[in-house]
Design an enzyme around this catalytic site. Structure first.
Site, PDB file in Angstrom:
ATOM      1  CB  SER A 119      -4.243   7.837   5.308  1.00 54.16           C
ATOM      2  OG  SER A 119      -3.359   7.306   4.385  1.00 54.16           O
ATOM      3  CG  HIS A 140      -6.422  10.806   1.235  1.00 55.67           C
ATOM      4  ND1 HIS A 140      -7.461  10.252   1.936  1.00 55.67           N
ATOM      5  CD2 HIS A 140      -5.438   9.866   1.221  1.00 55.67           C
ATOM      6  CE1 HIS A 140      -7.127   9.026   2.330  1.00 55.67           C
ATOM      7  NE2 HIS A 140      -5.903   8.775   1.900  1.00 55.67           N
ATOM      8  CD  GLU A 152     -11.137  11.701   1.751  1.00 52.09           C
ATOM      9  OE1 GLU A 152     -12.195  11.460   2.338  1.00 52.09           O
ATOM     10  OE2 GLU A 152     -10.020  11.373   2.206  1.00 52.09           O
ATOM     11  CG  ASN A 190      -8.701   6.423   5.516  1.00 47.45           C
ATOM     12  OD1 ASN A 190      -9.130   5.437   4.934  1.00 47.45           O
ATOM     13  ND2 ASN A 190      -7.535   6.964   5.230  1.00 47.45           N
TER      14      ASN A 190
HETATM   15  N1  CAA Z   1      -2.981  -1.080  -9.705  1.00 46.14           N
HETATM   16  C1  CAA Z   1      -3.438  -0.516 -10.816  1.00 46.14           C
HETATM   17  N2  CAA Z   1      -4.539  -0.914 -11.464  1.00 46.14           N
HETATM   18  C2  CAA Z   1      -5.169  -1.978 -10.963  1.00 46.14           C
HETATM   19  C3  CAA Z   1      -4.741  -2.640  -9.810  1.00 46.14           C
HETATM   20  C4  CAA Z   1      -3.586  -2.140  -9.172  1.00 46.14           C
HETATM   21  N3  CAA Z   1      -3.130  -2.667  -8.022  1.00 46.14           N
HETATM   22  N4  CAA Z   1      -5.581  -3.657  -9.564  1.00 46.14           N
HETATM   23  C5  CAA Z   1      -6.498  -3.636 -10.529  1.00 46.14           C
HETATM   24  N5  CAA Z   1      -6.260  -2.637 -11.383  1.00 46.14           N
HETATM   25  C6  CAA Z   1      -7.056  -2.263 -12.557  1.00 46.14           C
HETATM   26  C7  CAA Z   1      -7.029  -3.328 -13.597  1.00 46.14           C
HETATM   27  O1  CAA Z   1      -5.970  -3.140 -14.513  1.00 46.14           O
HETATM   28  C8  CAA Z   1      -8.376  -3.143 -14.287  1.00 46.14           C
HETATM   29  O2  CAA Z   1      -8.280  -2.068 -15.185  1.00 46.14           O
HETATM   30  P1  CAA Z   1      -9.201  -2.013 -16.507  1.00 46.14           P
HETATM   31  O3  CAA Z   1     -10.617  -1.991 -16.061  1.00 46.14           O
HETATM   32  O4  CAA Z   1      -8.770  -0.753 -17.178  1.00 46.14           O
HETATM   33  O5  CAA Z   1      -8.869  -3.238 -17.269  1.00 46.14           O
HETATM   34  C9  CAA Z   1      -9.311  -2.700 -13.146  1.00 46.14           C
HETATM   35  O6  CAA Z   1      -8.445  -2.176 -12.132  1.00 46.14           O
HETATM   36  C10 CAA Z   1     -10.119  -3.843 -12.573  1.00 46.14           C
HETATM   37  O7  CAA Z   1      -9.184  -4.830 -12.160  1.00 46.14           O
HETATM   38  P2  CAA Z   1      -9.479  -6.387 -12.097  1.00 46.14           P
HETATM   39  O8  CAA Z   1     -10.521  -6.738 -13.101  1.00 46.14           O
HETATM   40  O9  CAA Z   1      -8.184  -7.106 -12.161  1.00 46.14           O
HETATM   41  O10 CAA Z   1      -9.948  -6.618 -10.622  1.00 46.14           O
HETATM   42  P3  CAA Z   1     -11.251  -6.146  -9.876  1.00 46.14           P
HETATM   43  O11 CAA Z   1     -12.403  -5.920 -10.782  1.00 46.14           O
HETATM   44  O12 CAA Z   1     -11.364  -7.147  -8.802  1.00 46.14           O
HETATM   45  O13 CAA Z   1     -10.853  -4.743  -9.240  1.00 46.14           O
HETATM   46  C11 CAA Z   1     -10.008  -3.352  -7.550  1.00 46.14           C
HETATM   47  C12 CAA Z   1      -9.740  -4.559  -8.456  1.00 46.14           C
HETATM   48  C13 CAA Z   1     -10.226  -2.118  -8.414  1.00 46.14           C
HETATM   49  C14 CAA Z   1      -8.792  -3.161  -6.678  1.00 46.14           C
HETATM   50  C15 CAA Z   1     -11.319  -3.648  -6.714  1.00 46.14           C
HETATM   51  O14 CAA Z   1     -11.176  -4.865  -6.050  1.00 46.14           O
HETATM   52  C16 CAA Z   1     -11.640  -2.570  -5.710  1.00 46.14           C
HETATM   53  O15 CAA Z   1     -12.209  -1.529  -6.048  1.00 46.14           O
HETATM   54  N6  CAA Z   1     -11.296  -2.817  -4.415  1.00 46.14           N
HETATM   55  C17 CAA Z   1     -11.527  -1.856  -3.340  1.00 46.14           C
HETATM   56  C18 CAA Z   1     -10.387  -0.871  -3.304  1.00 46.14           C
HETATM   57  C19 CAA Z   1     -10.585   0.165  -2.247  1.00 46.14           C
HETATM   58  O16 CAA Z   1     -11.525   0.196  -1.495  1.00 46.14           O
HETATM   59  N7  CAA Z   1      -9.617   1.079  -2.182  1.00 46.14           N
HETATM   60  C20 CAA Z   1      -9.577   2.118  -1.186  1.00 46.14           C
HETATM   61  C21 CAA Z   1      -8.710   1.666  -0.045  1.00 46.14           C
HETATM   62  S1  CAA Z   1      -8.652   2.871   1.222  1.00 46.14           S
HETATM   63  C22 CAA Z   1      -7.447   3.902   0.762  1.00 46.14           C
HETATM   64  O17 CAA Z   1      -6.748   3.733  -0.191  1.00 46.14           O
HETATM   65  C23 CAA Z   1      -7.320   5.112   1.604  1.00 46.14           C
HETATM   66  C24 CAA Z   1      -6.276   5.095   2.628  1.00 46.14           C
HETATM   67  O18 CAA Z   1      -5.828   6.171   2.988  1.00 46.14           O
HETATM   68  C25 CAA Z   1      -5.854   3.871   3.318  1.00 46.14           C
END
Ligand code: CAA
Length: 293
Positions: A119, A140, A152, A190
């Site tokens: 990251s 990434h 990325e 990030n």
């Molecule tokens: N693993 C796998 N799939 C998941 C999941 C998980 N933990 N959580 C949710 N999903 C899937 C669900 O199965 C669902 O799939 P379908 O559309 O195919 O049915 C879809 O995602 C939507 O899920 P939900 O309806 O249950 O929930 P939601 O609409 O609230 O979405 C989320 C959940 C996609 C996590 C959403 O809240 C989101 O986009 N959050 C922000 C995530 C984000 O910003 N991530 C980046 C973090 S930074 C990073 O990762 C970089 C680093 O280096 C630290």
């Protein structure tokens, strides 16, 4: 080089998702963990995610079985020997990554490409300990890797054009949007996202709002799918702490420094959702604010 077999090092929060996505995209996958317990935990996450997709009618049971069937599990580096691409997604700790690459470099065929899912750490530092710095790049992914569109594609100073293009192609073949970035701590996302989450912690410290008020405000006011403190818990506070350290060291700017609250939470072993406690307590039916903060 044609990529057919992909090694994934680490079956944790990111590794299991990267392995699942690669398998869903038709690649043979070798998933390596340090012990059977962690390996099984990673596979359970994949099972759960696939079961949910089958339940929703998005995936046929036979296809879900095929996805699992394409993932070979191992605790041995030697099983990665004939992989065309090896992606590491182990703990965000440079010393651990370097030790791991030294071993992997010795057993995997020389023409294979290596990629780090770091990251924030410099890709070049990892490339340099291998015998193939030209065939080393950053890929990434974002959490959850099964859902988030972006990868990325990070070009270290030593990465060859061919390797870089292979990375872009691989991201595309996994249904992702590959965006090129320079090898600078935090890359694009990030660099912008981490100071934002840290500022949310500072806003909490200053009493601007409560944990849920800050989260709800950003959801309702900025259209974010998760508020910043929920997101920090979701990313993992230990991972965030490690990213902050690297970025603060690189840029020496306050915006990347760990706020005292984060330092104390790490001291207490509150790593967010994965440990059951962070800004929220996840032990009940639904998360509730961590009353100790
Ligand atoms: N693993 C796998 N799939 C998941 C999941 C998980 N933990 N959580 C949710 N999903 C899937 C669900 O199965 C669902 O799939 P379908 O559309 O195919 O049915 C879809 O995602 C939507 O899920 P939900 O309806 O249950 O929930 P939601 O609409 O609230 O979405 C989320 C959940 C996609 C996590 C959403 O809240 C989101 O986009 N959050 C922000 C995530 C984000 O910003 N991530 C980046 C973090 S930074 C990073 O990762 C970089 C680093 O280096 C630290």
């Amino acid at each position: 080089m044609q990529i057919q077999k992909v090694g994934v090092l680490g079956a944790g929060l990111m590794g299991h998702g990267i392995a699942q996505v690669a398998s869903q995209s038709g690649y043979e996958v070798v998933l390596r963990e340090v012990d059977d317990g962690r390996l099984e935990k990673g596979m359970e996450r994949i099972d759960k995610q696939l079961a949910r997709a089958v339940e929703k009618g998005k995936v046929e049971q036979a296809d879900a079985d095929a996805v699992k069937g394409r993932i070979q599990r191992t605790t041995e580096y030697s099983d990665l020997a004939d992989c065309d691409l090896v992606i590491e997604a182990i703990t965000e700790d440079l010393a651990l990554k370097l030790a791991m690459w030294r071993e992997v470099d010795g057993v995997v065929k020389p023409e294979a490409i290596f990629a780090t899912n770091t990251s924030s750490l410099a890709v070049i530092d990892q490339a340099a300990v291998t015998s193939r710095p030209d065939r080393f790049l950053g890929l990434h992914y974002f959490n959850p890797a099964q859902v988030m569109k972006l990868v990325e594609v990070v070009r270290a100073v030593t990465t060859s054009e061919e390797t870089f293009q292979a990375g872009v192609e691989f991201a595309k073949a996994n249904g992702k949007l590959g965006i090129p970035t320079k090898d600078k701590a935090g890359f694009i996302v990030n660099r912008l996202l981490v100071p934002y989450m840290l500022d949310a912690i500072r806003a909490l410290e200053e009493g601007v709002g409560s944990i849920s008020e800050i989260d709800e405000a950003m959801k309702a006011g900025a259209g974010h799918p998760m508020g910043p403190l929920t997101l920090a818990d979701f990313v993992g506070l230990d991972t965030m702490g490690a990213i902050c350290e690297v970025m603060y060291e690189e840029f020496a700017e306050r915006r990347f420094a760990q706020p005292p609250t984060l330092r104390k939470m790490l001291g207490a072993g509150w790593y967010g959702k994965k440990s059951g406690k962070g800004f929220y307590d996840y032990s009940g039916e639904a998360p509730v604010e961590n009353s100790a903060l």
